[in-house]
Design a protein around this motif. Structure first.
Motif, PDB file in Angstrom:
ATOM      1  N   PRO A 270      -6.476   8.512  30.746  1.00 44.23           N
ATOM      2  CA  PRO A 270      -7.679   9.349  30.831  1.00 44.23           C
ATOM      3  C   PRO A 270      -8.912   8.519  31.147  1.00 44.23           C
ATOM      4  O   PRO A 270      -8.912   7.282  31.071  1.00 44.23           O
ATOM      5  N   GLY A 271      -9.988   9.215  31.477  1.00 44.87           N
ATOM      6  CA  GLY A 271     -11.280   8.605  31.729  1.00 44.87           C
ATOM      7  C   GLY A 271     -12.373   9.562  31.311  1.00 44.87           C
ATOM      8  O   GLY A 271     -12.115  10.601  30.682  1.00 44.87           O
ATOM      9  N   LEU A 272     -13.618   9.241  31.674  1.00 45.61           N
ATOM     10  CA  LEU A 272     -14.724  10.110  31.294  1.00 45.61           C
ATOM     11  C   LEU A 272     -14.634  11.478  31.957  1.00 45.61           C
ATOM     12  O   LEU A 272     -15.290  12.426  31.505  1.00 45.61           O
ATOM     13  N   GLY A 273     -13.842  11.586  33.001  1.00 42.21           N
ATOM     14  CA  GLY A 273     -13.608  12.903  33.600  1.00 42.21           C
ATOM     15  C   GLY A 273     -12.871  13.832  32.666  1.00 42.21           C
ATOM     16  O   GLY A 273     -12.899  15.061  32.846  1.00 42.21           O
ATOM     17  N   SER A 294     -26.512  11.991  30.496  1.00 43.87           N
ATOM     18  CA  SER A 294     -27.771  11.664  31.159  1.00 43.87           C
ATOM     19  C   SER A 294     -27.480  10.821  32.395  1.00 43.87           C
ATOM     20  O   SER A 294     -26.540  10.024  32.415  1.00 43.87           O
ATOM     21  N   GLY A 295     -28.311  11.007  33.409  1.00 46.82           N
ATOM     22  CA  GLY A 295     -28.090  10.282  34.646  1.00 46.82           C
ATOM     23  C   GLY A 295     -27.075  10.990  35.533  1.00 46.82           C
ATOM     24  O   GLY A 295     -26.466  11.996  35.147  1.00 46.82           O
ATOM     25  N   GLU A 331     -23.219  11.225  23.417  1.00 47.35           N
ATOM     26  CA  GLU A 331     -24.172  11.022  24.502  1.00 47.35           C
ATOM     27  C   GLU A 331     -23.659   9.940  25.438  1.00 47.35           C
ATOM     28  O   GLU A 331     -23.247   8.867  24.994  1.00 47.35           O
ATOM     29  N   VAL A 332     -23.668  10.249  26.740  1.00 50.95           N
ATOM     30  CA  VAL A 332     -23.259   9.308  27.785  1.00 50.95           C
ATOM     31  C   VAL A 332     -24.428   9.163  28.756  1.00 50.95           C
ATOM     32  O   VAL A 332     -24.915  10.162  29.294  1.00 50.95           O
ATOM     33  N   SER A 335     -26.485   4.576  34.349  1.00 53.42           N
ATOM     34  CA  SER A 335     -27.577   3.913  35.055  1.00 53.42           C
ATOM     35  C   SER A 335     -26.964   2.971  36.083  1.00 53.42           C
ATOM     36  O   SER A 335     -25.741   2.807  36.146  1.00 53.42           O
ATOM     37  N   ALA A 336     -27.811   2.354  36.869  1.00 50.62           N
ATOM     38  CA  ALA A 336     -27.304   1.485  37.924  1.00 50.62           C
ATOM     39  C   ALA A 336     -26.712   0.198  37.392  1.00 50.62           C
ATOM     40  O   ALA A 336     -25.899  -0.446  38.062  1.00 50.62           O
ATOM     41  N   THR A 337     -27.095  -0.189  36.177  1.00 48.44           N
ATOM     42  CA  THR A 337     -26.670  -1.485  35.654  1.00 48.44           C
ATOM     43  C   THR A 337     -25.721  -1.398  34.466  1.00 48.44           C
ATOM     44  O   THR A 337     -24.990  -2.350  34.187  1.00 48.44           O
ATOM     45  N   GLU A 338     -25.723  -0.278  33.756  1.00 51.13           N
ATOM     46  CA  GLU A 338     -24.872  -0.207  32.576  1.00 51.13           C
ATOM     47  C   GLU A 338     -24.533   1.241  32.235  1.00 51.13           C
ATOM     48  O   GLU A 338     -25.183   2.187  32.701  1.00 51.13           O
ATOM     49  N   LEU A 339     -23.518   1.364  31.398  1.00 50.80           N
ATOM     50  CA  LEU A 339     -23.097   2.655  30.874  1.00 50.80           C
ATOM     51  C   LEU A 339     -23.322   2.619  29.359  1.00 50.80           C
ATOM     52  O   LEU A 339     -22.795   1.751  28.665  1.00 50.80           O
ATOM     53  N   ARG A 340     -24.116   3.582  28.862  1.00 52.08           N
ATOM     54  CA  ARG A 340     -24.413   3.657  27.429  1.00 52.08           C
ATOM     55  C   ARG A 340     -23.633   4.805  26.801  1.00 52.08           C
ATOM     56  O   ARG A 340     -23.631   5.920  27.307  1.00 52.08           O
ATOM     57  N   LEU A 341     -22.993   4.497  25.680  1.00 52.32           N
ATOM     58  CA  LEU A 341     -22.197   5.477  24.957  1.00 52.32           C
ATOM     59  C   LEU A 341     -22.705   5.552  23.521  1.00 52.32           C
ATOM     60  O   LEU A 341     -23.038   4.530  22.921  1.00 52.32           O
TER      61      LEU A 341
END
Length: 398
Positions: A270-273, A294-295, A331-332, A335-341
């Motif tokens: 699985p993934g975030l999808g 977000s994003g 919350e996910v 951004s262009a540089t990182e993924l925040r969870l």
């Protein structure tokens, strides 16, 4: 700066006295006993060599207790036996000296504090008999002193005996805490190893798929090349062969890491999808979950996508099983540089300890570490438990 220096000096002084305070007290008691003996003015006080013998003898009696750490029974026993023996030489030598009284009481306490019951009982007999002999040899003793003085030092022995039980309880508690800490560390190491193996098995398919595609594309290009391009065809053949060898080695390594009874995972990872499906499953158990993205979502590298899903999955599992929460938020942030969870809940308790299980925060920490990210987990400002993870994208994900 002055305050810091003062506090440091006080701490050093406290450490010194806690370690050597009793030794210093014994030295002072020995000096006091020697001086009192040297300054005796009673009619029968010794002179000449006998005076120096008694001065050295009373000092040695007290200083014998300095060896209590190495010979815990012999040192205090010798103190009392020597006192009783010297009282036959001079009946006034032992009595009426504060330093010798302190040494005798300390020796009684040490004998009562011995771990072996046999030695402690023998020590009590030495204390009582030694005190009785010293008082009996005192020409100025009263009849009541033969009872009062041994009882007084016997009370000192009882105090040491009572402290022994307390000391044993403290040491037993410390031993249990040390053993528990070792067990937690060992369990944590096992959990880390198991989680790393689990991550490796999951990422194997991701890497193997990429390498397989590379091998197939190289093979396709090689077959479309002209026969006259012998050198280029040979180079591509070597690349293709190296790729196939790498795939074989990866499968061999994976088989070595797999435990007996582990089954091959045939379903796609699985993934975030699949995050909506995960949230729906948790809601179905009775825990309300609010999902916020977000994003602008975009395709992530397969390994990072899988790890991000596992991190959120573990965070929701903790909220569901361990935190006794009434609601949770996921919350996910892209951004262009990182993924925040982030996973938050309002439960009174946090997740279980890592040492007891092979997953939990151990798995999250290992996954975050693989991608060079950061992770925090702990109580939130408004209560509940908050899990945060930042996974860098190295600027080349999109």
């Amino acid at each position: 700066m002055i305050v810091v220096t003062y506090v440091d000096q006080v701490s050093r002084a406290r450490l010194f006295f806690s370690k050597y305070g009793l030794d210093l007290l014994l030295v002072i008691a020995a000096v006091e006993s020697a001086i009192s003996t040297a300054l005796r003015d009673d009619p029968g006080h010794p002179t000449g060599p006998m005076l120096w013998f008694e001065v050295l003898a009373v000092s040695a009696i007290v200083l014998t207790l300095l060896g209590r750490r190495h010979v815990p029974f012999a040192a205090p026993a010798v103190t009392w036996l020597s006192s009783a023996a010297l009282s036959f030489v001079d009946g006034l030598l032992i009595v009426d000296k504060a330093g010798l009284f302190v040494a005798g009481m300390g020796a009684a306490l040490l004998l009562g504090n011995l771990r072996r019951d046999t030695q402690a009982r023998v020590g009590l007999a030495i204390v009582l008999s030694g005190a009785a002999i010293v008082i009996y040899n005192d020409p100025d003793h009263a009849s009541g002193d033969l009872i009062f003085t041994p009882v007084l030092f016997g009370i000192g022995w009882l105090v040491g005996f009572a402290l022994r039980g307390r000391t044993e309880q403290i040491e037993a508690a410390e031993e249990r805490a040390t053993r528990a800490e070792r067990e937690r560390e060992a369990a944590a190491r096992v959990a880390v190893a198991e989680e790393r193996a689990r991550i490796a098995r999951e990422l194997h398919d991701v890497v193997a798929h990429a390498v397989s595609v590379m091998v197939l594309q190289v093979g396709a290009v090689r077959h479309r090349m002209r026969e006259t391009d012998t050198e280029d065809r040979e180079t591509l053949k070597n690349v293709e062969q190296a790729g196939r060898t790498a795939l074989a080695e990866m499968r061999r390594l994976l088989n070595a890491m797999r435990h007996d009874g582990d089954e091959l995972e045939l379903l796609p990872h699985p993934g975030l999808g699949n995050l909506d499906s995960l949230v729906d499953d948790v809601r179905a158990t009775g825990l309300p979950v609010r999902l916020q993205i977000s994003g602008e979502p975009f395709a992530l590298p397969p390994g990072l996508d899988l790890s991000a899903y596992r991190i959120l999955q573990e965070g929701l599992t903790n909220a569901l099983k361990h935190a006794r929460a009434s609601q949770a938020e996921v919350e996910v942030q892209y951004s262009a540089t990182e993924l925040r969870l982030e996973v938050r809940d309002d439960g009174p308790g946090g997740p279980s300890t890592d040492a007891g299980v092979g997953h939990g925060l151990v798995g999250i920490r290992e996954r975050v570490r693989i991608f060079g990210g950061d992770m925090t987990a702990g109580a939130g400002r408004a209560g509940g438990f908050v899990l945060r993870a930042q996974l860098p994208l190295d600027g080349g994900t999109r």
